[in-house]
Every structure is written in C-alpha cells, then in structure tokens.
Write a protein that holds these residues in place. Structure first.
Motif, PDB file in Angstrom:
ATOM      1  N   LYS A 155       0.839  -1.199   0.000  1.00 56.62           N
ATOM      2  CA  LYS A 155       0.000   0.000   0.000  1.00 56.62           C
ATOM      3  C   LYS A 155       0.871   1.245   0.000  1.00 56.62           C
ATOM      4  O   LYS A 155       1.758   1.386   0.836  1.00 56.62           O
ATOM      5  CB  LYS A 155      -0.929  -0.004   1.210  1.00 56.62           C
ATOM      6  N   ASP A 156       0.599   2.142  -0.952  1.00 54.79           N
ATOM      7  CA  ASP A 156       1.280   3.426  -0.999  1.00 54.79           C
ATOM      8  C   ASP A 156       0.775   4.276   0.161  1.00 54.79           C
ATOM      9  O   ASP A 156      -0.428   4.473   0.320  1.00 54.79           O
ATOM     10  CB  ASP A 156       0.978   4.103  -2.339  1.00 54.79           C
ATOM     11  N   LYS A 157       1.686   4.765   0.982  1.00 54.86           N
ATOM     12  CA  LYS A 157       1.299   5.516   2.177  1.00 54.86           C
ATOM     13  C   LYS A 157       0.565   6.818   1.855  1.00 54.86           C
ATOM     14  O   LYS A 157      -0.317   7.234   2.595  1.00 54.86           O
ATOM     15  CB  LYS A 157       2.533   5.796   3.037  1.00 54.86           C
ATOM     16  N   LYS A 158       0.907   7.450   0.731  1.00 50.66           N
ATOM     17  CA  LYS A 158       0.265   8.723   0.374  1.00 50.66           C
ATOM     18  C   LYS A 158      -1.120   8.511  -0.227  1.00 50.66           C
ATOM     19  O   LYS A 158      -2.081   9.161   0.162  1.00 50.66           O
ATOM     20  CB  LYS A 158       1.133   9.500  -0.607  1.00 50.66           C
ATOM     21  N   THR A 159      -1.214   7.620  -1.209  1.00 50.37           N
ATOM     22  CA  THR A 159      -2.479   7.457  -1.935  1.00 50.37           C
ATOM     23  C   THR A 159      -3.400   6.419  -1.310  1.00 50.37           C
ATOM     24  O   THR A 159      -4.569   6.368  -1.648  1.00 50.37           O
ATOM     25  CB  THR A 159      -2.218   7.030  -3.388  1.00 50.37           C
TER      26      THR A 159
END
Length: 192
Positions: A155-159
């Motif tokens: 999982k991308d932390k930003k998106t």
C-alpha cells in the motif's frame, strides 16, 4: 493490505463488498489481496515466466483467500500466450485454469492443495507419465518475494492505493528471470 471500512480511496471496492454481503455487518477493516497471476515453463530453474496483475479483492478478516475466477483467467488471457501448443497446463485446483486450458485446446492436470496434494503422476502428452504439480511456480513465487525489497509495501502511504513501485519490482523480476542472466543482450530487445 489492511483497509479501513470508511477509506474513501477504496469506496468502490467497499460498495462492491456490501452488495455481495447484504445483511452482513460491515467489518471495521478489510484485507485487500494484491493478486498476481502467472505461468511458468517447466524443465529447469530458468523457465520463462509471465506475470500479470489480477483484480484486487476485499475480504473481511478471517475470510478464505480468493482463488482465480473464470473472469480473472480469461480476461488476462495468459493461457493463450503459450506458444508451444504441445504443452500441458498444470494447476493448483482452481477451476478457472482447467476451463481456460480446455478452451485453448491444451491438456490439463491439477493437484489439490486443500487436501495437501502437491504432486501426482498423470498421463501427459503421448500418454507418457509426468508429475503434475505447481512446485516450479511456487518456487518462482518464493524467488519473487525475496527479490522485492522489504521496504516496498503493497500500500502506498500517500495514496492508500496499491504501491506502483511494487509492480515495477515484479516486472523487473520477470524481465531479469526471462533474460536468463544476460541482461545486456536482453536490453536490446527492450528497444525494438
């Protein structure tokens, strides 16, 4: 990946889950399965491999992990990428692979991991005995998991969506494996 039940970025997946589970209580979080479909040539550690992303599926905690559906397997058309039509497809018992092999005119044999069957003797092409099993692909998945650095999260932390770097690493692994160590020779093929 863990997804909160009110995560806006996953709202479409959460709504799909609600439609399929009417009457069920909404869990506090979901588990999003980042799924990879693949084929590999047998006959040694250097068999060519083909991987493709499969649709992400949200499940409630404790639910059984998803298997490939007929739609997953047919939509990505992996089976028709098999060039040698004198091939036999071996699967892990997911019904979708059997249907895809039969639709493509390929012989098929499977093992059933859910009853702890990992290999068995079957009659292959020309009625020659062969061992059905998924050990070659299972070993390749182990290599892939070792290749992707532990810092690359699903999982991308930003998106809060799937990390695109994950697929960069997966495709990099496939390319390196298929170039069989001669990366300079394989580089020329990238620019054709």
């Amino acid at each position: 990946m863990y997804i909160k039940n009110n995560c806006a970025e996953w709202s479409l997946h959460i709504e799909d889950w609600k439609k399929k589970h009417t009457g069920d209580a909404l869990p506090k979080y979901f588990i999003a399965y980042v799924r990879v479909g693949g084929l590999i040539e047998r006959g040694g550690r250097d068999g060519k491999v083909l991987v493709t992303p499969l649709p992400v599926i949200l499940l409630a905690p404790g639910a059984r992990p998803p298997t490939e559906s007929n739609l997953d397997v047919s939509e990505f058309d992996l089976v028709n990428s098999i060039v040698n039509r004198n091939s036999m497809l071996f699967g892990d018992g997911a019904r979708a692979w059997r249907k895809a092999a039969l639709d493509a005119g390929l012989p098929y044999a499977s093992v059933n991991h859910s009853i702890l069957e990992f290999c068995r003797q079957v009659h292959g092409l020309n009625q020659m005995p062969v061992t059905a099993g998924t050990q070659t692909l299972d070993r390749a998945w182990q290599d892939l998991k070792k290749y992707v650095p532990s810092e690359i999260t699903a999982k991308d932390k930003k998106t809060k969506k799937i990390n695109p770097a994950l697929w960069d690493w997966i495709y990099s692994w496939m390319w390196r494996r298929n170039s069989q160590g001669d990366l300079w020779a394989a580089m020329a093929e990238l620019f054709h």
